[in-house]
Every structure is written in C-alpha cells, then in structure tokens.
Design an enzyme around this catalytic site. Structure first.
Site, short mmCIF file in Angstrom:
data_model
loop_
_atom_site.label_atom_id
_atom_site.label_comp_id
_atom_site.label_asym_id
_atom_site.label_seq_id
_atom_site.Cartn_x
_atom_site.Cartn_y
_atom_site.Cartn_z
N GLY A 48 47.90 2.53 35.92
CA GLY A 48 48.25 3.94 35.84
C GLY A 48 47.61 4.85 36.86
O GLY A 48 47.73 6.08 36.76
N TRP A 50 48.49 5.46 39.98
CA TRP A 50 49.51 6.26 40.67
C TRP A 50 50.11 7.29 39.72
O TRP A 50 50.47 8.39 40.14
CB TRP A 50 50.59 5.34 41.24
CG TRP A 50 50.21 4.76 42.57
CD1 TRP A 50 48.96 4.46 42.99
CD2 TRP A 50 51.09 4.43 43.65
NE1 TRP A 50 48.99 3.94 44.26
CE2 TRP A 50 50.28 3.91 44.69
CE3 TRP A 50 52.46 4.50 43.82
CZ2 TRP A 50 50.81 3.47 45.90
CZ3 TRP A 50 53.00 4.07 45.03
CH2 TRP A 50 52.18 3.56 46.07
N ASP A 67 56.61 -0.55 33.18
CA ASP A 67 55.91 -1.81 33.41
C ASP A 67 56.17 -2.75 32.23
O ASP A 67 56.42 -2.30 31.11
CB ASP A 67 54.40 -1.57 33.56
CG ASP A 67 53.72 -2.67 34.36
OD1 ASP A 67 53.22 -2.39 35.46
OD2 ASP A 67 53.71 -3.83 33.90
N ASP A 83 61.53 -4.16 31.79
CA ASP A 83 61.81 -4.73 33.10
C ASP A 83 62.63 -3.73 33.91
O ASP A 83 63.71 -3.32 33.48
CB ASP A 83 62.58 -6.04 32.92
CG ASP A 83 62.87 -6.76 34.23
OD1 ASP A 83 62.73 -6.14 35.30
OD2 ASP A 83 63.26 -7.94 34.18
N LYS A 146 55.40 -0.97 48.26
CA LYS A 146 54.43 -1.84 48.93
C LYS A 146 55.03 -3.21 49.18
O LYS A 146 55.78 -3.74 48.36
CB LYS A 146 53.18 -2.00 48.06
CG LYS A 146 52.13 -2.93 48.68
CD LYS A 146 50.80 -2.86 47.96
CE LYS A 146 50.84 -3.51 46.60
NZ LYS A 146 49.53 -3.42 45.92
#
Length: 251
Positions: A48, A50, A67, A83, A146
């Site tokens: 958490g 971010w 998540d 998901d 990322k």
C-alpha cells in the site's frame, strides 16, 4: 549510507508501508501524474505504499487498490481483493471510480533468480496491467507500469505508444542502483476511432476559429485545413490527440 537504507529508513520514519512510496513521488514530480480530484487505480497495490502517496496527492479524488492479497485499511482508500484481469474485478473497479484518470502498476513477479525468466514474467505482468488500463482509463488518462529491462520491452513500449500520446522510459532515484527495473510512463490515452495514416472520406460540417474545416467521425472531431463547410473530401489522418485529430486533404 546506502541508497536502499536511506529510503527504507525514511519510509519507516514517515509512516509509509514501503520504500516504493518514494518512487511514485518522484515519478509524479517528473510527469505531473496526480492532481486533486483524480480517480486513481493501483494494480497489485499491496502493501500500500503507492496508495498512501496517491491519496495524499489527489485530495478530493478517489483511490482504489487492487490485489490478490489483502491490503490493510488506509484512510481514504478503497481496496478490492481480486485479479485485475478478471472481468468481474474490472466491473467492480468501474463501479467504485467510473473511468480512471490514472492507472498505476508497481507489480513484480515472484522472483526465481533466473533473470531471463523473471524478466519475461515482468513483461507479461506489465502487459496485463496495460490491457487493464486500456479498459479503465478515460480519454487523455495516464498509465505507469514497472518492468525489467530486456527482451520484449521495446515491443511492449511500441504497443503502448499506439494507445497514448507519448511514452517515456525512466528510473526514479529511489530505485536501487543495482536494479534492472524501469518505469514506462504513458500520457494521454487515445480513444479515437481513427489512426495516423488512415484515409477516409468525410463531410466538412463547419469551420473552426483558426479557419480549418471541421469533420466528425463517430463523434470524434477532425480538423482539416484548406476545406470549406459543405465539402465532401478525402483526407489522411496526420495526428491524433485524446479528443481531436488533424488531417490533410488528399483530393
């Protein structure tokens, strides 16, 4: 003091759940991602860090974290255990925030220690996040993801560039020096019914303040120089923005 210690200790002192919080702060400062009132979705959000930064920066906006793991409550943040690729999860996100202004993903695969495999898995995760972002973003929205450097990264970036005004690859100072992670920052989600290079025939419905003819395709505005109201012309799309495009006449 090593960089990893600096950010780890700083996170502990300032109450952030992970050192990654500073990565998002730095990415936001680079590209002006988060603004007051924004609706933000963070994919793979646990634990958490971010989410904490996002909710600080969007003020009156909305922040949703998604998540498969449980995320401990954060004031002002909604969380969804599910998901991100599941249609039901996406529908729940839309119910919570409507169209998102920003979609974030700091996900990394479970590491095996075999770089080629870990890198391939990171690209796969990033692509899943990208596809999810395309399903959630409003026109003009932004996406950050990322990924590890290596094979197929250029292909992923090319695919993202086809959907956004521009894509930048960067590495914030808070990333560990030895890390191969980079972040793709995609700005200006395109939802136009036309593409650059496409040719079509349109009717000029009016003239804009700059003197360019105006046509519409499925409600999308296209500016066409050297045309007059009432003309039917063949055009070639030259540039596409989130809410309008530019074309040249071909006839």
């Amino acid at each position: 003091m090593a960089r990893k210690d600096e950010y780890y200790n700083k996170a502990k002192q300032q109450g952030y759940r992970s050192r990654a919080a500073y990565k998002l702060q730095q990415l936001d400062e680079m590209e002006d991602l988060l603004s007051d009132g924004d609706r933000v979705v963070d994919l793979g959000a646990a634990p958490g860090g971010w989410l904490q930064v996002a909710t600080e920066r969007v003020g009156t906006g909305a922040v949703v974290g998604v998540d498969l793991q449980r995320i401990d409550p954060i004031e002002g943040v909604e969380t969804i255990k599910g998901d991100m690729t599941d249609e039901q999860t996406r529908e729940e996100i839309v119910e919570r925030v409507g169209e998102a202004d920003v979609v974030l993903s700091d996900m990394a695969p479970n590491m095996t220690g075999e770089y080629s495999l870990d890198q391939a898995r990171s690209v796969h995760l990033a692509r899943q996040a990208f596809e999810t972002a395309c399903a959630l973003l409003r026109p003009g929205g932004d996406f950050v993801v990322k990924v590890f450097e290596g094979r197929d990264l250029d292909t992923l970036r090319d695919d993202m560039e086809a959907e956004f005004e521009y894509v930048r690859t960067t590495s914030p100072a808070a990333s560990r020096k030895e890390s191969s992670e980079v972040y793709l920052i995609a700005k200006g989600f395109l939802t136009a019914p036309v593409e650059e290079g496409e040719t079509l025939t349109v009717e000029i419905e009016g003239v804009g303040s700059e003197g360019d003819g105006i046509a519409t395709v499925e409600g999308f505005t296209i500016f066409v120089p050297d045309t007059d109201e009432g003309e039917t012309v063949e055009i070639e799309i030259e540039d596409v923005k989130p809410r309008f495009g530019f074309a040249k006449r071909r006839d």
